[in-house]
Design a protein around this motif. Structure first.
Motif, PDB file in Angstrom:
ATOM      1  N   GLN A 159       0.831  -1.198   0.000  1.00  0.00           N
ATOM      2  CA  GLN A 159       0.000   0.000   0.000  1.00  0.00           C
ATOM      3  C   GLN A 159       0.864   1.245   0.000  1.00  0.00           C
ATOM      4  O   GLN A 159       1.870   1.331   0.701  1.00  0.00           O
ATOM      5  CB  GLN A 159      -0.945   0.022   1.198  1.00  0.00           C
ATOM      6  N   VAL A 160       0.458   2.224  -0.812  1.00  0.00           N
ATOM      7  CA  VAL A 160       1.174   3.497  -0.896  1.00  0.00           C
ATOM      8  C   VAL A 160       0.841   4.327   0.346  1.00  0.00           C
ATOM      9  O   VAL A 160      -0.345   4.491   0.672  1.00  0.00           O
ATOM     10  CB  VAL A 160       0.773   4.261  -2.169  1.00  0.00           C
ATOM     11  N   VAL A 164       0.541   9.910  -1.240  1.00  0.00           N
ATOM     12  CA  VAL A 164      -0.605  10.153  -2.122  1.00  0.00           C
ATOM     13  C   VAL A 164      -0.986  11.630  -2.085  1.00  0.00           C
ATOM     14  O   VAL A 164      -1.207  12.264  -3.128  1.00  0.00           O
ATOM     15  CB  VAL A 164      -1.805   9.275  -1.710  1.00  0.00           C
ATOM     16  N   THR A 165      -1.057  12.179  -0.884  1.00  0.00           N
ATOM     17  CA  THR A 165      -1.421  13.595  -0.732  1.00  0.00           C
ATOM     18  C   THR A 165      -0.367  14.503  -1.350  1.00  0.00           C
ATOM     19  O   THR A 165      -0.694  15.461  -2.072  1.00  0.00           O
ATOM     20  CB  THR A 165      -1.589  13.935   0.758  1.00  0.00           C
ATOM     21  N   LYS A 166       0.897  14.215  -1.097  1.00  0.00           N
ATOM     22  CA  LYS A 166       1.988  15.046  -1.612  1.00  0.00           C
ATOM     23  C   LYS A 166       2.006  15.052  -3.136  1.00  0.00           C
ATOM     24  O   LYS A 166       2.134  16.110  -3.774  1.00  0.00           O
ATOM     25  CB  LYS A 166       3.315  14.527  -1.070  1.00  0.00           C
ATOM     26  N   VAL A 167       1.861  13.872  -3.744  1.00  0.00           N
ATOM     27  CA  VAL A 167       1.877  13.791  -5.211  1.00  0.00           C
ATOM     28  C   VAL A 167       0.649  14.492  -5.802  1.00  0.00           C
ATOM     29  O   VAL A 167       0.737  15.126  -6.857  1.00  0.00           O
ATOM     30  CB  VAL A 167       1.947  12.320  -5.670  1.00  0.00           C
ATOM     31  N   GLY A 168      -0.481  14.405  -5.109  1.00  0.00           N
ATOM     32  CA  GLY A 168      -1.667  15.123  -5.571  1.00  0.00           C
ATOM     33  C   GLY A 168      -1.427  16.621  -5.640  1.00  0.00           C
ATOM     34  O   GLY A 168      -1.856  17.292  -6.593  1.00  0.00           O
ATOM     35  N   GLN A 169      -0.705  17.149  -4.664  1.00  0.00           N
ATOM     36  CA  GLN A 169      -0.380  18.582  -4.667  1.00  0.00           C
ATOM     37  C   GLN A 169       0.582  18.919  -5.801  1.00  0.00           C
ATOM     38  O   GLN A 169       0.449  19.956  -6.459  1.00  0.00           O
ATOM     39  CB  GLN A 169       0.220  18.960  -3.313  1.00  0.00           C
ATOM     40  N   GLY A 206      10.470   6.780  -9.092  1.00  0.00           N
ATOM     41  CA  GLY A 206      10.083   5.657  -8.255  1.00  0.00           C
ATOM     42  C   GLY A 206       8.590   5.573  -8.003  1.00  0.00           C
ATOM     43  O   GLY A 206       7.774   5.785  -8.906  1.00  0.00           O
ATOM     44  N   LEU A 207       8.228   5.304  -6.759  1.00  0.00           N
ATOM     45  CA  LEU A 207       6.828   5.140  -6.392  1.00  0.00           C
ATOM     46  C   LEU A 207       6.040   6.425  -6.604  1.00  0.00           C
ATOM     47  O   LEU A 207       4.877   6.399  -7.010  1.00  0.00           O
ATOM     48  CB  LEU A 207       6.727   4.678  -4.933  1.00  0.00           C
ATOM     49  N   ALA A 208       6.673   7.570  -6.341  1.00  0.00           N
ATOM     50  CA  ALA A 208       5.992   8.861  -6.521  1.00  0.00           C
ATOM     51  C   ALA A 208       5.596   9.050  -7.984  1.00  0.00           C
ATOM     52  O   ALA A 208       4.510   9.567  -8.285  1.00  0.00           O
ATOM     53  CB  ALA A 208       6.883  10.006  -6.053  1.00  0.00           C
ATOM     54  N   HIS A 209       6.462   8.635  -8.910  1.00  0.00           N
ATOM     55  CA  HIS A 209       6.137   8.733 -10.339  1.00  0.00           C
ATOM     56  C   HIS A 209       4.917   7.876 -10.668  1.00  0.00           C
ATOM     57  O   HIS A 209       4.033   8.295 -11.437  1.00  0.00           O
ATOM     58  CB  HIS A 209       7.339   8.281 -11.175  1.00  0.00           C
ATOM     59  N   GLN A 234       1.271   9.006 -12.209  1.00  0.00           N
ATOM     60  CA  GLN A 234       0.615   8.387 -13.362  1.00  0.00           C
ATOM     61  C   GLN A 234      -0.806   7.961 -13.023  1.00  0.00           C
ATOM     62  O   GLN A 234      -1.706   8.008 -13.867  1.00  0.00           O
ATOM     63  CB  GLN A 234       1.427   7.174 -13.841  1.00  0.00           C
ATOM     64  N   TRP A 235      -1.020   7.579 -11.772  1.00  0.00           N
ATOM     65  CA  TRP A 235      -2.377   7.209 -11.350  1.00  0.00           C
ATOM     66  C   TRP A 235      -3.303   8.424 -11.358  1.00  0.00           C
ATOM     67  O   TRP A 235      -4.460   8.336 -11.766  1.00  0.00           O
ATOM     68  CB  TRP A 235      -2.347   6.564  -9.964  1.00  0.00           C
ATOM     69  N   TYR A 236      -2.781   9.568 -10.914  1.00  0.00           N
ATOM     70  CA  TYR A 236      -3.596  10.789 -10.989  1.00  0.00           C
ATOM     71  C   TYR A 236      -3.934  11.125 -12.438  1.00  0.00           C
ATOM     72  O   TYR A 236      -5.060  11.537 -12.753  1.00  0.00           O
ATOM     73  CB  TYR A 236      -2.850  11.961 -10.342  1.00  0.00           C
ATOM     74  N   LEU A 237      -2.962  10.951 -13.325  1.00  0.00           N
ATOM     75  CA  LEU A 237      -3.225  11.194 -14.746  1.00  0.00           C
ATOM     76  C   LEU A 237      -4.266  10.202 -15.261  1.00  0.00           C
ATOM     77  O   LEU A 237      -5.152  10.567 -16.043  1.00  0.00           O
ATOM     78  CB  LEU A 237      -1.935  11.079 -15.543  1.00  0.00           C
ATOM     79  N   CYS A 238      -4.163   8.952 -14.802  1.00  0.00           N
ATOM     80  CA  CYS A 238      -5.152   7.926 -15.179  1.00  0.00           C
ATOM     81  C   CYS A 238      -6.552   8.331 -14.750  1.00  0.00           C
ATOM     82  O   CYS A 238      -7.522   8.178 -15.512  1.00  0.00           O
ATOM     83  CB  CYS A 238      -4.748   6.603 -14.535  1.00  0.00           C
TER      84      CYS A 238
END
Length: 490
Positions: free
Chosen positions: A130-131, A136-141, A181-184, A188-192
């Motif tokens: 699990q991420v 998740v929050t940081k990458v969303g920003q 890495g995982l952040a990338h 990509q999930w946000y783009l998805c």
């Protein structure tokens, strides 16, 4: 696994629609083509305004891209399932409130990116790890900041480009926004998820047009009991002809003639064309005389996306109590997500929702192979997942009565195409989500354009009759009062 992809015979035989009375000999008449939300809204409004109305629907059911299936023993929406904008400003709110239909608010946020609260996600890597929620929050920003930078890019370039190209320019200019890495993978999930909103891939979505729709306040609400009760309520008492696939529309100075597959013809003063954009693109309906060039250009240049649902019904719940389960990957194509209907409706169901190129690729599989594919995605993050006991598969791209899910802004094409598609041609009036400049791709967009087409039709036909004051306006009773929506949040 048992496929339950067929409609319930009990439901089909239970549907009953009354015939419209002939009324006065001089009553104006309209043919509505298409029994989705837009067509039914237009037919309802015109009949309430004292028009003689016949609605022709090609399927053996109503609803179009709204399709609530009951074969699991409870309602599951195979197509549209959300009310985007849970507030009195939504044109559908009064209808849903009057019916007392419950909504499960999946988010109070109105952005394209966050149609679910961040707390309701559980993202996993391909190995089942699990991420961390902080990541998740940081990458969303970071993703929000990247999109802000794309605004600068589109303001600098005179020509449109794809969202994908805009992102590439941002990364070239600001390499610090690149993630590894995982952040990338999370990025990509946000783009998805963003691609899922448009049902299209980022290399086809217009950078200039992606944020032009109006997002109503109140966030996003899932229709817990499905959308079909709304359709059936609006359709009550209408003269509806199921299994009537239209092949030809002839317009004359004094009326229209509509022909269906079996050769039968219908005539009226006017027609409302409320078929999906994909059907118009396919040219399965012949228009005589041909539609003007500007209308055909609008049909050709608007994009039609694809999002499908693979609905997995389980014996028991074994997954986290979140609204969305997500799988992150190195590319947006490799990412995926599951909607958890147990949290919203207390049913042990997960809905896998591929879009764009992935959805097209999956449509090439059989139903069984498609369900197995979705289950394999689930097992990547939950290795001990038990097999589903039933499944349902939508195929909106290959369904000849839809040929796609909903419209979006293609690269290099102006957002004004939606309005061009809506504008009447003589006594032909157009409705549907793809004619909504403010709310494309939404049920309330379809509903509002059905009402608009009905009003345009009423005004033009009655002007010809010279009796504009003798008939009621189409909005009348439907907009006269509001009942608060029933909203839950577990």
């Amino acid at each position: 696994m048992e496929s339950r992809n067929k409609s319930s015979p009990k439901l089909t035989t239970a549907l009953c629609y009354g015939n419209v009375s002939s009324g006065q000999e001089r009553s104006p008449s309209v043919i509505v083509i298409g029994g989705g939300m837009a067509g039914i809204a237009a037919a309802r409004a015109l009949q309430d305004a004292s028009f003689q109305v016949v609605l022709l629907e090609s399927r053996e059911r109503l609803g179009g891209r709204i399709h609530t299936d009951y074969s699991f023993g409870f309602p599951v929406d195979m197509g549209a399932s959300w009310l985007h904008g849970v507030s009195k400003e939504n044109p559908l709110a009064s209808v849903i409130g009057r019916l007392g239909l419950p909504l499960y608010r999946t988010s109070g946020d109105n952005s394209v990116l966050y149609d679910h609260d961040l707390e309701s996600y559980a993202l996993f890597d391909m190995d089942g790890t699990q991420v961390p929620q902080e990541l998740v929050t940081k990458v969303g920003q970071v993703f929000e900041n990247i999109l802000l930078e794309t605004n600068k890019v589109r303001n600098e370039f005179s020509e449109d480009m794809s969202i994908q190209r805009g992102l590439s320019i941002v990364f070239e200019r600001k390499p610090e926004l690149r993630l590894e890495g995982l952040a990338h993978k999370v990025l990509q999930w946000y783009l998805c998820r963003m691609e899922g909103w448009f049902a299209a891939d980022s290399d086809t979505i217009s950078l200039n047009g992606w944020d032009q729709e109006i997002l109503l306040p109140g966030g996003h609400g899932l229709m817990v009991r499905g959308y079909l009760p709304v359709i059936h309520t609006l359709a009550k008492g209408l003269d509806i002809r199921l299994g009537h696939r239209v092949t030809k529309v002839v317009r004359r100075y004094n009326g229209v003639k509509v022909t269906v597959e079996n050769g039968k013809s219908f005539t009226a003063d006017a027609a409302v064309i409320a078929v999906p954009l994909g059907v118009l693109k396919s040219k399965r309906i012949l228009f005589e005389p041909k539609l003007p060039d500007w209308k055909e250009a609008a049909i050709a240049e608007l994009g039609v996306g694809l999002e499908n649902k693979i609905i997995l019904h389980f014996e028991n719940v074994f997954w986290p109590n979140v609204e969305f389960l997500g799988v992150v990957a190195d590319t947006s194509y490799g990412c995926s997500y599951f909607l958890n209907l147990h949290k919203a409706a207390r049913h042990p169901v997960l809905v896998y929702m591929p879009s764009g190129r992935l959805a097209k690729d999956i449509e090439k599989m059989s139903d069984e192979a498609t369900a197995n594919f979705a289950f394999e995605q689930l097992k990547k993050i939950l290795p001990d997942a038990s097999s589903p006991i039933q499944y349902l598969v939508s195929r909106w791209g290959s369904d000849i009565d839809s040929l796609g899910s909903y419209s979006y802004d293609q690269v290099g094409k102006p957002h004004e195409l939606y309005e061009m598609l809506r504008v009447p041609v003589d006594n032909l009036f157009f409705a549907g989500e793809a004619t909504s400049v403010n709310y494309p791709g939404s049920v309330h967009g379809a509903f509002s354009t059905g009402m608009m087409a009905a009003e345009d039709c009423r005004m033009r036909v009655l002007e010809r009759y010279g009796e504009l004051d003798l008939f009621q306006p189409v909005m009348g009773e439907m907009a006269s009062f509001t009942i608060p929506l029933q909203i839950s949040r577990m």
